[in-house]
Design an enzyme around this catalytic site. Structure first.
Site, mmCIF file in Angstrom:
data_model
loop_
_atom_site.group_PDB
_atom_site.id
_atom_site.type_symbol
_atom_site.label_atom_id
_atom_site.label_comp_id
_atom_site.label_asym_id
_atom_site.label_seq_id
_atom_site.Cartn_x
_atom_site.Cartn_y
_atom_site.Cartn_z
ATOM 1 N N ARG A 17 14.642 10.983 -13.129
ATOM 2 C CA ARG A 17 14.859 11.446 -14.502
ATOM 3 C C ARG A 17 13.961 12.613 -14.898
ATOM 4 N NH1 ARG A 17 15.149 6.568 -18.371
ATOM 5 N NH2 ARG A 17 13.138 6.359 -17.395
ATOM 6 N N LYS A 48 7.706 -2.756 11.912
ATOM 7 C CA LYS A 48 6.410 -2.678 12.609
ATOM 8 C C LYS A 48 6.616 -2.923 14.100
ATOM 9 C CE LYS A 48 3.842 -4.399 8.610
ATOM 10 N NZ LYS A 48 2.849 -3.462 8.132
ATOM 11 N N HIS A 70 8.525 -11.201 4.318
ATOM 12 C CA HIS A 70 7.735 -10.904 5.516
ATOM 13 C C HIS A 70 7.387 -12.150 6.345
ATOM 14 C CE1 HIS A 70 7.679 -7.281 3.326
ATOM 15 N NE2 HIS A 70 6.550 -7.444 2.663
HETATM 16 C C1 BG6 Z 1 4.692 -5.535 0.258
HETATM 17 C C2 BG6 Z 1 4.160 -6.340 -0.885
HETATM 18 O O1 BG6 Z 1 6.015 -5.901 0.550
HETATM 19 O O2 BG6 Z 1 3.886 -5.751 1.405
HETATM 20 C C3 BG6 Z 1 2.704 -6.018 -1.155
HETATM 21 O O3 BG6 Z 1 4.924 -6.083 -2.045
HETATM 22 C C4 BG6 Z 1 1.885 -6.131 0.098
HETATM 23 O O4 BG6 Z 1 2.168 -6.861 -2.171
HETATM 24 C C5 BG6 Z 1 2.531 -5.368 1.236
HETATM 25 O O5 BG6 Z 1 0.595 -5.609 -0.166
HETATM 26 C C6 BG6 Z 1 1.831 -5.640 2.557
HETATM 27 O O6 BG6 Z 1 2.356 -4.789 3.527
HETATM 28 P P1 BG6 Z 1 1.474 -4.355 4.783
HETATM 29 O O7 BG6 Z 1 2.406 -3.534 5.613
HETATM 30 O O8 BG6 Z 1 0.317 -3.597 4.234
HETATM 31 O O9 BG6 Z 1 1.046 -5.631 5.443
#
Ligand code: BG6
Length: 519
Positions: free
Chosen positions: A65, A208, A266
């Protein structure tokens, strides 16, 4: 392991990488002014370009925007690459070529006219493929996903079911819903305007290298896979710890909490890769079928067992690495009486032939002593004869640790005799480190994921049934604390490995957390 001394990869590029076949296309980023675009998406695209992985030709269009010109946006992005990218450096010549393909389109996501401007901009690129092959990246709030795809569809930029010579794909960021019901609604909204094969749901953990290596490690090495079952494994620990608090993200975090922010995506993804059966092929559907099968085999804790299987926590003020940290309730945009969890620990069981009875402990938290993601497969102890009879519980059981980040690598722990005349044993370690073996090349997850989405490869993205199954698990866990204020035992000072209740969760079965080490 031998050091890789090839000087070619000291700059962070990968000399062994082959070029993936990719069609000329335009990547349209919605949420162009946001953090994700500057910190992750553009640096990733720039690195793909410097590694000769981007399509030729390509365009990147930022849609947002705020009032900006191509030039002013490019200048912001260049600064972002300097500040946030893995190499930090910008090659002036390469940046200049890369950024000449980057454009800005000002518009309001809700305003259908803005999509006409976008359409005109694409048509102006002069190459049919650049306005037909379109990757829409939705780096925006999930509440905006549905209006964006509806508007794209109305402007004929997104064509459902397109499987001819041109293609359109939609990449969506997490969080994908708040619970099962909202995720189902979101799926239904998206699927009105795009087919499942056009939707790429991101979980950046799957980008990763070390997470992808879990399947390679398990299924290309006969010696480990033989041990990967209840016959040999005592329990598994998955830790994703972070040494930072929520910082400026208090507003988002109040809606999410650790369970939705980290476990739903994750941690359950890592768990499914660690525990799934070998897929029939490496085709996307085959791999994702096995992941879904595994998620569906996770026993949902019965209400009566929730207290024994689920622990939440919230950080109090404390110190991490010599830095004082405020308590969660004092963070900006956080309700001073908030009961939102910044830590979760779980004990889960998988109801299948391979894993029946083996506890899988998962934990994640903010403001813990260090940032590390690790999977530890703890093997059964030896029978209590010979050394165990003499040394008792001091004799450590074998373990394999998959260190996902940082200091990426894999270690095997076994016992060895301490040299000397007395019978002393202690654990020793065999270690494989990525840096030592492959050099300094560690691509960002987003590089891999963007490239896969451009190439139309969906293996590393989450399928509809996968996201919904994960929500079903998480919804059943959340019942453990819904509507119940935090108790004293659920707080932990910043800089500690979570609340005492997290230790008790394992102690009940005679287990204890093995905390990741710094190096
Ligand atoms: C994100 C979360 O998906 O993953 C965050 O929203 C978190 O809160 C992050 O810090 C961690 O990712 P990484 O790759 O740093 O382990």
């Amino acid at each position: 392991m031998a050091m890789n001394e090839d000087p070619a990869n000291l700059d962070g590029s990968n000399p062994e990488e082959a070029r993936k076949p990719v069609d000329p296309c335009t990547i349209v980023i919605f949420g162009a002014s946001g953090d994700l675009t500057v910190r992750k998406l553009i640096p990733a695209l720039y690195h793909l370009f410097t590694e000769n992985q981007m399509p030729s030709p390509f365009r990147v269009v930022g849609f947002a925007r705020r009032e900006k010109t191509d030039e002013s946006w490019r200048a912001e992005l260049k600064e972002g690459v300097h500040q946030f990218s893995r190499t930090k450096s910008v090659d002036e010549e390469k940046w200049s070529t890369f950024s000449s393909n980057v454009h800005y389109c000002q518009g309001d996501i809700e305003d259908s006219k803005a999509y006409g401007h976008l359409s005109d901009l694409l048509a102006g690129f002069g190459d049919d493929r650049l306005c037909q092959n379109l990757l829409f990246y939705l780096a925006i709030s999930p509440t905006q996903f549905a209006p964006v795809v509806a508007n794209l569809s109305e402007a004929k930029l997104l064509r459902k079911g397109e499987q001819g010579r041109s293609w359109q794909r939609v990449v969506v960021e997490k969080p994908f819903g708040q619970d099962l019901v909202s995720a189902q609604r979101l799926n239904a909204d998206l699927l009105r305007f795009a087919d499942e094969h056009q939707i790429f749901r991101i979980d950046h953990y799957l980008g990763k290298e070390t997470v992808q290596n879990i399947l390679i490690f398990r299924f290309s090495n006969a010696i480990f896979e033989q041990l990967w079952s209840r016959q040999s494994v005592d329990h598994v620990q998955i830790t994703v710890s972070e040494n930072l608090g929520v910082g400026a993200r208090g507003g988002y975090y109040e809606e999410a909490g650790a369970l939705r922010d980290m476990v739903q995506n994750h941690l359950l993804q890592v768990l499914s890769l660690v525990a799934m059966e070998p897929p029939a092929t490496l085709e996307p559907e085959s791999v994702r079928d096995e992941k879904v099968k595994l998620l569906k085999s996770i026993q949902l804790p019965r209400p009566a067992d929730l207290a024994k299987q689920v622990v939440r926590g919230q950080y109090l003020a404390g110190e991490v690495d010599g830095h004082t940290r405020p308590g969660y309730r004092r963070e900006p945009k956080v309700n001073p009486r908030s009961n939102v969890e910044t830590y979760v620990a779980l004990k889960l069981f998988i109801d299948n032939w391979r894993w029946s009875g083996v506890p899988f402990y998962l934990r994640t938290g903010k403001n813990l002593p260090l940032s590390a993601s690790e999977v530890r497969v703890q093997f059964r102890p030896t029978p209590s004869v010979l050394f165990a009879a003499q040394l008792g519980t001091r004799l450590d059981a074998n373990a394999i640790s998959l260190r996902l980040q940082p200091n990426e690598g894999i270690s095997l722990r076994f016992n060895g005799k301490v040299p000397g005349s007395t019978m002393r044993l202690r654990p020793v370690r065999m270690h494989f480190g990525y840096d030592a073996e492959f050099g300094a090349y560690t691509p960002e997850a987003y590089e891999r994921l963007l490239l896969e989405a451009v190439a139309g490869e969906s293996t590393l993205f989450i399928r509809r049934d996968e996201v919904e199954t994960a929500w079903k698990i998480v919804d059943s866990i959340r019942r453990s604390w819904e509507g119940r204020p935090l108790t004293e035992r659920e707080f932990y000072p910043a800089g500690f490995w979570g609340p005492v209740a997290g230790d008790d969760l394992l102690a009940a079965a005679g287990h204890s957390w093995r905390n990741p080490q710094k190096a």
